[in-house]
Design an enzyme around this catalytic site. Structure first.
Site, PDB file in Angstrom:
ATOM      1  CG  HIS A  73      -2.041   0.915   1.214  1.00  0.00           C
ATOM      2  ND1 HIS A  73      -1.776   2.496   1.474  1.00  0.00           N
ATOM      3  CD2 HIS A  73      -3.167   0.819   0.747  1.00  0.00           C
ATOM      4  CE1 HIS A  73      -2.749   3.099   1.116  1.00  0.00           C
ATOM      5  NE2 HIS A  73      -3.819   2.084   0.766  1.00  0.00           N
ATOM      6  CD  GLU A 132      -1.488   5.360   5.578  1.00  0.00           C
ATOM      7  OE1 GLU A 132      -2.959   5.663   5.185  1.00  0.00           O
ATOM      8  OE2 GLU A 132      -1.291   5.106   6.756  1.00  0.00           O
ATOM      9  CB  CYS A 165      -7.911   7.407   9.874  1.00  0.00           C
ATOM     10  SG  CYS A 165      -8.800   9.162   9.628  1.00  0.00           S
ATOM     11  CG  ASN A 208     -12.073   3.000   3.780  1.00  0.00           C
ATOM     12  OD1 ASN A 208     -12.868   3.553   2.947  1.00  0.00           O
ATOM     13  ND2 ASN A 208     -12.257   2.737   5.076  1.00  0.00           N
TER      14      ASN A 208
HETATM   15  S1  SF4 Z   1      -8.779   7.901   5.826  1.00  0.00           S
HETATM   16 FE1  SF4 Z   1      -8.013   9.461   7.305  1.00  0.00          FE
HETATM   17  S2  SF4 Z   1      -5.728   9.602   7.244  1.00  0.00           S
HETATM   18 FE2  SF4 Z   1      -6.628   8.546   5.161  1.00  0.00          FE
HETATM   19  S3  SF4 Z   1      -6.710  10.284   3.746  1.00  0.00           S
HETATM   20 FE3  SF4 Z   1      -8.581  10.040   4.829  1.00  0.00          FE
HETATM   21  S4  SF4 Z   1      -8.484  11.550   6.435  1.00  0.00           S
HETATM   22 FE4  SF4 Z   1      -6.529  10.939   5.764  1.00  0.00          FE
END
Ligand code: SF4
Length: 299
Positions: free
Chosen positions: A128, A130, A202, A232
């Site tokens: 990923h 991130e 988050c 997600n």
């Molecule tokens: S899920 Fe949370 S950490 Fe990820 S981009 Fe959205 S606000 Fe930012």
């Protein structure tokens, strides 16, 4: 049939911010490069590409010397910034502030842990973006753990600091870090452990679980709208399905099968943090059209 769109679904603030930034830049210049998909949603990427956004990948950077490039909400490792600078590129940085804070924490922990022979554990997906950005913050030993089987790479006798990719499940993070704690106790024979667990899932995602589950329970069936690439999205879809077995995954309006709607009186539509509101509205409209076409006319 009653159709309801979940008021809590849709873009998180990090994605809204990145898209607004891209729209602003496109409004000024009519073109902008983005390193990777700006959001894991094909329909939204296409919309922005029509406005002049062009998605490129790391191995293509060198062909774009001196151009303007956006780094998306997931963030990038320092090496990518260095590469862009070397190529004379102007960076429009849309890294989510939450991810930016997390990168700083990983960097700081790495500096401390290096001096005591410690390790950083990142709970996340190894490939990923991130996670790539996080592990690039430090030259300390980093282990990326997605499943409990991955824990075998860790030396439980040495200090550990744990972080989670922001979009992972807080519950699963807790389960993994509990296992780490137990294994450290077994390896060191004490409960006084050199272990630090950073709360880094988050809030924008974590807070959605409860409301999404309640929403899924309230409806006969759920259409979950998300891009295929959204981690997600996959996680929240599974969550919906666990409380409502009649949960169907769709990336847009074309895949909706009429049989999904059979016998449904209350239909719920929801999505991931990367699902645009306009797409959920288009799905609602498509469902309404299907329902209209399949409802027998009264004599
Ligand atoms: S899920 Fe949370 S950490 Fe990820 S981009 Fe959205 S606000 Fe930012």
């Amino acid at each position: 049939m009653q159709i309801e769109i979940d008021p809590n679904s849709g873009f998180c603030f990090g994605v809204v911010r990145a898209i607004e930034l891209a729209e602003h830049e496109l409004g000024q210049c009519g073109k902008l490069l983005c390193l990777g998909d700006i959001v894991h949603n094909g329909a939204e990427v296409q919309r922005l590409e029509k406005a002049g956004l062009r998605t490129i990948y790391a191995d293509e950077l060198v062909a774009h010397k001196g151009e303007r490039i956006m780094f998306r909400a997931h963030g990038e490792p320092p090496t990518t910034y260095a590469k862009a600078q070397e190529l004379g590129m102007e960076v429009i940085d849309a890294t989510c502030p939450v991810v930016l804070q997390l990168q700083k924490k990983v960097k700081k922990s790495g500096e401390t842990l290096k001096t005591v022979g410690g390790q950083i554990v990142i709970f996340g997906k190894p490939d990923h973006a991130e996670v790539n950005g996080l592990r690039g913050q430090t030259d300390c030993e980093v282990h990326v753990v997605q499943h409990k089987e991955d824990l075998t790479q860790i030396d439980f006798r040495r200090p550990i600091e744990c972080f989670s990719q922001t979009t992972m499940s807080a519950q699963q993070y807790k389960a993994i870090t509990t296992l780490i704690e137990e294994r450290m106790q077994a390896a060191l024979g004490t409960t006084d452990l050199p272990l630090k667990v950073h709360a880094s899932t988050c809030g924008q995602v974590a807070n959605r679980h409860e409301s999404l589950a309640a929403f899924a329970k309230q409806h006969d069936a759920i259409l979950f709208v998300s891009g295929q690439k959204s981690s997600n999205g996959k996680m929240l879809y599974e969550e919906c399905r666990s409380v409502n077995p009649r949960t169907y995954f769709t990336t847009g309006t074309d895949e909706i099968a009429p049989e999904w709607l059979e016998g449904v009186e209350h239909l719920g539509i929801c999505g991931a943090t990367s699902t645009p509101r306009w797409l959920m509205e288009a799905v609602a409209q498509r469902v309404a059209n299907i329902a209209k076409a399949t409802t027998p006319r009264k004599a």
